[in-house]
Design a protein around this motif. Structure first.
Motif, short mmCIF file in Angstrom:
data_model
loop_
_atom_site.label_atom_id
_atom_site.label_comp_id
_atom_site.label_asym_id
_atom_site.label_seq_id
_atom_site.Cartn_x
_atom_site.Cartn_y
_atom_site.Cartn_z
N MET A 1 26.79 32.94 38.66
CA MET A 1 28.14 33.30 38.26
C MET A 1 28.81 32.11 37.57
O MET A 1 28.73 30.99 38.04
CB MET A 1 28.96 33.70 39.49
N LEU A 2 29.49 32.38 36.48
CA LEU A 2 30.14 31.34 35.70
C LEU A 2 31.66 31.40 35.90
O LEU A 2 32.27 32.45 35.73
CB LEU A 2 29.80 31.51 34.22
N VAL A 3 32.24 30.25 36.26
CA VAL A 3 33.68 30.16 36.49
C VAL A 3 34.29 29.17 35.49
O VAL A 3 33.78 28.07 35.33
CB VAL A 3 33.99 29.68 37.92
N TYR A 4 35.38 29.58 34.84
CA TYR A 4 36.16 28.67 34.00
C TYR A 4 37.42 28.26 34.76
O TYR A 4 38.12 29.12 35.31
CB TYR A 4 36.59 29.35 32.70
N ILE A 5 37.70 26.96 34.78
CA ILE A 5 38.91 26.45 35.42
C ILE A 5 39.77 25.80 34.36
O ILE A 5 39.32 24.88 33.66
CB ILE A 5 38.59 25.40 36.49
N VAL A 6 41.00 26.27 34.20
CA VAL A 6 41.95 25.68 33.25
C VAL A 6 43.02 25.00 34.09
O VAL A 6 43.93 25.64 34.63
CB VAL A 6 42.58 26.74 32.32
N GLU A 7 42.91 23.68 34.20
CA GLU A 7 43.78 22.90 35.09
C GLU A 7 43.88 21.47 34.56
O GLU A 7 42.86 20.81 34.38
CB GLU A 7 43.20 22.91 36.51
N ASP A 8 45.11 21.01 34.28
CA ASP A 8 45.26 19.68 33.69
C ASP A 8 45.34 18.56 34.73
O ASP A 8 45.26 17.39 34.37
CB ASP A 8 46.49 19.63 32.78
N SER A 112 37.11 31.99 49.45
CA SER A 112 37.09 33.35 49.96
C SER A 112 37.71 34.33 48.98
O SER A 112 37.19 35.43 48.75
CB SER A 112 37.84 33.41 51.30
N ARG A 113 38.80 33.93 48.35
CA ARG A 113 39.48 34.80 47.40
C ARG A 113 38.67 34.96 46.11
O ARG A 113 38.63 36.04 45.52
CB ARG A 113 40.87 34.26 47.09
N VAL A 114 38.03 33.89 45.67
CA VAL A 114 37.17 33.97 44.49
C VAL A 114 36.03 34.94 44.75
O VAL A 114 35.71 35.80 43.91
CB VAL A 114 36.62 32.57 44.10
N ASN A 115 35.39 34.82 45.91
CA ASN A 115 34.30 35.73 46.27
C ASN A 115 34.77 37.18 46.30
O ASN A 115 34.06 38.08 45.84
CB ASN A 115 33.73 35.35 47.63
N ALA A 116 35.97 37.39 46.83
CA ALA A 116 36.50 38.75 46.92
C ALA A 116 36.75 39.33 45.53
O ALA A 116 36.46 40.51 45.28
CB ALA A 116 37.81 38.75 47.72
N LEU A 117 37.27 38.52 44.61
CA LEU A 117 37.52 39.00 43.25
C LEU A 117 36.22 39.34 42.55
O LEU A 117 36.14 40.35 41.83
CB LEU A 117 38.28 37.94 42.45
N LEU A 118 35.20 38.53 42.75
CA LEU A 118 33.91 38.78 42.10
C LEU A 118 33.25 40.03 42.67
O LEU A 118 32.66 40.81 41.93
CB LEU A 118 33.00 37.57 42.25
N ARG A 119 33.35 40.22 43.98
CA ARG A 119 32.77 41.44 44.58
C ARG A 119 33.48 42.68 44.05
O ARG A 119 32.85 43.68 43.73
CB ARG A 119 32.91 41.39 46.11
N ARG A 120 34.79 42.59 43.94
CA ARG A 120 35.56 43.73 43.44
C ARG A 120 35.21 44.02 41.99
O ARG A 120 35.09 45.16 41.57
CB ARG A 120 37.06 43.42 43.54
N ASN A 121 35.02 42.97 41.20
CA ASN A 121 34.77 43.15 39.78
C ASN A 121 33.37 43.66 39.49
O ASN A 121 33.14 44.34 38.49
CB ASN A 121 34.99 41.83 39.04
#
Length: 231
Positions: A1-8, A112-121
């Motif tokens: 799984m590929l995650v992009y983080i936009v954070e300065d 936990s929230r990232v995993n939940a979003l990916l499962r839902r998607n």
């Protein structure tokens, strides 16, 4: 799984990257909207973690642009915000954000929230990957070549799956090593070469779909001229 983080905020970006890497995710970090959108044109991630406060373009504007494009509107987006106002949260959700977290936040809750979003998607999406006569079933963990079953080891299967998820994209040996063997794996990239050789042998005539890009890595593609290499 590929995650992009936009954070300065460098410290937050690296903390999130480390946490995601530890769970087997591939992660790319960006400090501004310009660099983020440049990469988004090349490769679509599985999820985007987006800060609201950025130097060149605020996160709300970036979110709006993501959701206005048919190419990217289905990507789950988690907003990160240091703001406490209800307006920012509601505005993000109204524009299509899937979740949000306020800084500072718990890393465990974030994961936990990232995993939940990916499962839902991914729910309901096809678990089959098909390319030029190769069929990979991610649920059954089977591979067929022109309807003939091919027995692959766990690493060979993961290697092929990753390449079939990134058709026509050059994948460096380091990227393949990190994704298939794990971020903390301390072996040499020679391991990748040996597994590519074994995978090619098992794919038979389809081995020509795995191209060596000299000085860079490998790609799975129906285009270009196959060149056999000695590993």
């Amino acid at each position: 799984m590929l995650v992009y983080i936009v954070e300065d905020d460098y410290s937050i970006q690296k903390l999130v990257e480390y946490a995601l890497h530890s769970k087997g995710y591939e992660v790319l970090g960006f400090e501004n909207g310009r660099d983020f959108f440049g990469k988004l044109e090349e490769q679509i991630p599985d999820i985007i973690v987006l800060d609201i406060m950025l130097p060149d373009m605020d996160g709300i504007s970036i979110l709006k642009k993501i959701k206005e494009s048919a190419k990217t509107d289905s990507i789950p987006v988690m907003m990160l915000t240091a703001k406490d106002t209800e307006y920012d949260v509601v505005n993000s959700l109204d524009l299509g954000a899937d979740d949000y977290m306020k800084k500072p936040f718990s890393v465990l809750e974030f994961l936990s929230r990232v995993n939940a979003l990916l499962r839902r998607n991914t729910k309901g999406k096809a678990e089959l990957l098909e390319f030029e006569g190769i069929t990979l079933d991610a649920l059954e963990r089977t591979v067929t070549v022109d309807d003939e079953k091919v027995e692959l080891t766990f690493k060979e299967f993961e290697l092929l799956k990753y390449m079939m998820s990134n058709i026509d994209i050059v994948l460096s040996r380091e990227k393949l090593l990190n994704f298939v063997w794990g971020y903390s794996y301390e072996g040499e990239t020679r391991t990748v070469d040996m597994h590519i050789k074994l995978l090619r042998e098992k794919l038979g005539e389809k081995r020509k779909l795995i191209h060596t890009v000299r000085g860079m890595g490998y790609k799975l593609s129906a285009r270009g001229t196959y060149e056999q290499e000695n590993i």
